[in-house]
Design an enzyme around this catalytic site. Sequence first.
Site: not given
Ligand code: C5P
Length: 397
Positions: A208, A272, A276, A286, A304, A322, A336, A340
């Site tokens: 990304n 970061a 997902d 390759k 996550d 974030f 969120k 989380k």
């Molecule tokens: O669910 P989302 O990606 O929007 O959530 C964002 C937050 O979750 C950020 O703080 C990101 O660093 C963290 N995150 C994470 N591991 C993931 C997805 C998001 O730590 N797999």
Amino acid sequence: MADKSVLLIIGGGIAAYKTLELIRRLKEAGIGARAILTKAGTEFVTPLSVSALSGNKAYTDMFSLTDETEMGHIQLSRSADLVVVAPATADLMAKLANGLANDLASTALLATDKPILMAPAMNVRMWNNEATKRNLKTLKNDGVLFVGPNDGEMACGEFGPGRMAEPEAILAAIQAILAVRGPLTGIKALVTAGPTYEPLDPVRFLANRSSGRQGYAIAAALAAAGAETLLVSGPVEIAPPRHVKLVRVETAREMLAACEAALPVDVAVCTAAVADWRPETAAGSKIKKTGEEPSAIKLIANPDILARLSGGVQRPTLVIGFAAETENVIANAADKRRKKGCDWIVANDVTTGVMGGERNKVHLISGSGTESWPELEKGEVAVRLAARIAAALEQAA
Ligand code: C5P
């Protein structure tokens, strides 16, 4: 601070008179100072005043054999804990941004292995010139620190940004950088930053647009406040902040492993942009073009990291996530936070070029409500957040 010292580089600007006051204040604060004056600097203040106030010889000429035998210019550039450029003229900024070294001041700046703090001072049009803006950006990317300039009336009669920061503000910045004790001394911090790369095969990956800037700035601000800071970073193109331990990773799973290995910590800040999902399988070699379009790529969920840190047995006292949102920013971010299990969410609207950009407009969402901050440079967001972290940890202690 007793054993700390700075190397002061005095450029040619009317603000140089304030540098004499800075030397006096450094002395009062118990911070030693040696000084180099550029040729233009000597037109504004004399080496005699500088050496009388600092109690040390003031250096001016790169080719003075006596100076070189007393203390070579490389040694001079490394003899202090910090190099402070005040006033930092457009010329000195341009020289360092471009690696020029044609006098003692610019040579010392290029040769030093110590942090550099610049206090710019110049006419407002020079400060706003595109070339100066480019140089400022380059210097910031290279890890050079800045204090000021301030807005105000200038010696030339114009008004705007370009006035050198006041001696007490420069001293405060110096003390913060040299701080053996800051508000976060004794605190262990973990920061994640950047994107993750999720491989499809050895040469292709899903990623990304995260630049890592906000996370790097937060790690730098936490370290500057005295925290022992570990930055776990996905692939980015920016220089690691000083005084921060950097662990480079590529995938979300590597990032999680690096974070878990860092525990216990007092505060974790997850900036970061973790992917997902990742391709379920990554080909060992390759993937070849066969003439047919490849079949669908099956994606599976990544761990996550934020949720794991929030719910883990070694949960940090403060866990901050974030949220990059494109709509219903605050409501989605608050949701969120609950899902989380973290303490705070820093939410930002990423429809406006925040990703990869220099500035950020954030909302801090905690258990006690939402605070909307004005649009700020990412560095300023980081400094504010570090101060909030310090206050929260002190309250929790
Ligand atoms: O669910 P989302 O990606 O929007 O959530 C964002 C937050 O979750 C950020 O703080 C990101 O660093 C963290 N995150 C994470 N591991 C993931 C997805 C998001 O730590 N797999």
